[in-house]
Design a protein around this motif. Structure first.
Motif, PDB file in Angstrom:
ATOM      1  N   CYS A  22      37.602  35.990  41.221  1.00  0.00           N
ATOM      2  CA  CYS A  22      36.767  34.781  41.199  1.00  0.00           C
ATOM      3  C   CYS A  22      36.389  34.380  39.775  1.00  0.00           C
ATOM      4  O   CYS A  22      36.503  33.204  39.411  1.00  0.00           O
ATOM      5  CB  CYS A  22      35.515  34.975  42.043  1.00  0.00           C
ATOM      6  SG  CYS A  22      35.849  34.900  43.813  1.00  0.00           S
ATOM      7  N   HIS A  45      29.886  28.447  43.572  1.00  0.00           N
ATOM      8  CA  HIS A  45      30.376  29.405  44.569  1.00  0.00           C
ATOM      9  C   HIS A  45      31.224  30.489  43.905  1.00  0.00           C
ATOM     10  O   HIS A  45      31.098  31.674  44.220  1.00  0.00           O
ATOM     11  CB  HIS A  45      31.224  28.705  45.644  1.00  0.00           C
ATOM     12  CG  HIS A  45      30.445  28.206  46.792  1.00  0.00           C
ATOM     13  ND1 HIS A  45      30.649  26.962  47.325  1.00  0.00           N
ATOM     14  CD2 HIS A  45      29.471  28.771  47.543  1.00  0.00           C
ATOM     15  CE1 HIS A  45      29.834  26.783  48.335  1.00  0.00           C
ATOM     16  NE2 HIS A  45      29.098  27.868  48.490  1.00  0.00           N
ATOM     17  N   CYS A  49      30.032  34.311  43.852  1.00  0.00           N
ATOM     18  CA  CYS A  49      30.875  35.297  44.526  1.00  0.00           C
ATOM     19  C   CYS A  49      31.231  36.438  43.570  1.00  0.00           C
ATOM     20  O   CYS A  49      31.119  37.616  43.932  1.00  0.00           O
ATOM     21  CB  CYS A  49      32.128  34.615  45.059  1.00  0.00           C
ATOM     22  SG  CYS A  49      33.113  35.667  46.159  1.00  0.00           S
ATOM     23  N   CYS A  53      29.871  40.224  44.308  1.00  0.00           N
ATOM     24  CA  CYS A  53      30.850  41.301  44.499  1.00  0.00           C
ATOM     25  C   CYS A  53      30.641  42.411  43.470  1.00  0.00           C
ATOM     26  O   CYS A  53      30.716  43.595  43.810  1.00  0.00           O
ATOM     27  CB  CYS A  53      32.266  40.747  44.414  1.00  0.00           C
ATOM     28  SG  CYS A  53      32.719  39.697  45.811  1.00  0.00           S
ATOM     29  N   CYS A  74      27.034  39.829  50.595  1.00  0.00           N
ATOM     30  CA  CYS A  74      28.310  39.676  49.889  1.00  0.00           C
ATOM     31  C   CYS A  74      29.356  39.058  50.817  1.00  0.00           C
ATOM     32  O   CYS A  74      30.089  38.154  50.409  1.00  0.00           O
ATOM     33  CB  CYS A  74      28.781  41.033  49.352  1.00  0.00           C
ATOM     34  SG  CYS A  74      30.210  40.907  48.251  1.00  0.00           S
ATOM     35  N   ILE A  77      28.685  35.300  51.175  1.00  0.00           N
ATOM     36  CA  ILE A  77      29.046  34.545  49.975  1.00  0.00           C
ATOM     37  C   ILE A  77      30.563  34.480  49.818  1.00  0.00           C
ATOM     38  O   ILE A  77      31.110  33.423  49.472  1.00  0.00           O
ATOM     39  CB  ILE A  77      28.357  35.138  48.733  1.00  0.00           C
ATOM     40  CG1 ILE A  77      26.844  34.892  48.825  1.00  0.00           C
ATOM     41  CG2 ILE A  77      28.930  34.544  47.439  1.00  0.00           C
ATOM     42  CD1 ILE A  77      26.029  35.578  47.751  1.00  0.00           C
ATOM     43  N   CYS A  78      31.241  35.573  50.086  1.00  0.00           N
ATOM     44  CA  CYS A  78      32.710  35.582  49.996  1.00  0.00           C
ATOM     45  C   CYS A  78      33.325  34.607  50.992  1.00  0.00           C
ATOM     46  O   CYS A  78      34.295  33.906  50.666  1.00  0.00           O
ATOM     47  CB  CYS A  78      33.255  36.986  50.237  1.00  0.00           C
ATOM     48  SG  CYS A  78      33.029  38.112  48.853  1.00  0.00           S
ATOM     49  N   CYS A  81      32.847  31.102  49.659  1.00  0.00           N
ATOM     50  CA  CYS A  81      33.749  30.874  48.532  1.00  0.00           C
ATOM     51  C   CYS A  81      35.178  30.665  49.031  1.00  0.00           C
ATOM     52  O   CYS A  81      35.884  29.767  48.566  1.00  0.00           O
ATOM     53  CB  CYS A  81      33.666  32.042  47.549  1.00  0.00           C
ATOM     54  SG  CYS A  81      34.495  31.721  45.975  1.00  0.00           S
ATOM     55  N   CYS A  98      38.875  36.677  48.659  1.00  0.00           N
ATOM     56  CA  CYS A  98      37.506  36.539  49.160  1.00  0.00           C
ATOM     57  C   CYS A  98      37.430  36.914  50.642  1.00  0.00           C
ATOM     58  O   CYS A  98      36.478  37.569  51.071  1.00  0.00           O
ATOM     59  CB  CYS A  98      36.993  35.120  48.955  1.00  0.00           C
ATOM     60  SG  CYS A  98      36.635  34.703  47.235  1.00  0.00           S
TER      61      CYS A  98
END
Length: 110
Positions: A22, A45, A49, A53, A74, A77-78, A81, A98
């Motif tokens: 990312c 984002h 991310c 992470c 996490c 958010i992944c 993203c 992701c």
């Protein structure tokens, strides 16, 4: 010395790879491509991310056992993203990474 399970070690590796992907994609592909790739929401984002992470991997590395909540966030958010990246040209690898990280983190959150 801290003993981590193979599942935790695998999740740490996946989170680390996702953070690198990312951040790397944001700083190279997105900045160079411009346009929607650097739209504030997308770029945020990407950075969120990468940072989440990185943080999840660090928490798991402590072996303190408090990683479930961090991994749950996490994964969320992944996923966000990945959805964002899927909408943009050339972001397929980032989206896939992701999604892999989100799946691994969901397992750690249980």
């Amino acid at each position: 010395m801290i003993t981590l399970s193979d599942d935790v070690k695998d999740c740490i590796a996946i989170c680390t790879r996702c953070a690198q992907t990312c951040l790397g994609e944001a700083m190279t592909h997105c900045l160079e491509k411009g346009g929607d790739h650097v739209a504030p929401a997308h770029f945020r984002h990407m950075i969120a991310c990468a940072e989440m992470c990185r943080a999840a991997a660090a928490i798991m590395l402590t072996g303190a056992g408090h990683h479930a909540s961090v991994c749950r966030v996490c994964a969320e958010i992944c996923e966000a993203c990945a959805r964002d990246c899927e909408q943009l040209e050339g972001m397929e690898d980032c989206a896939a990474t992701c999604r892999e990280c989100a799946e691994s983190c969901r397992e750690m959150a249980q």
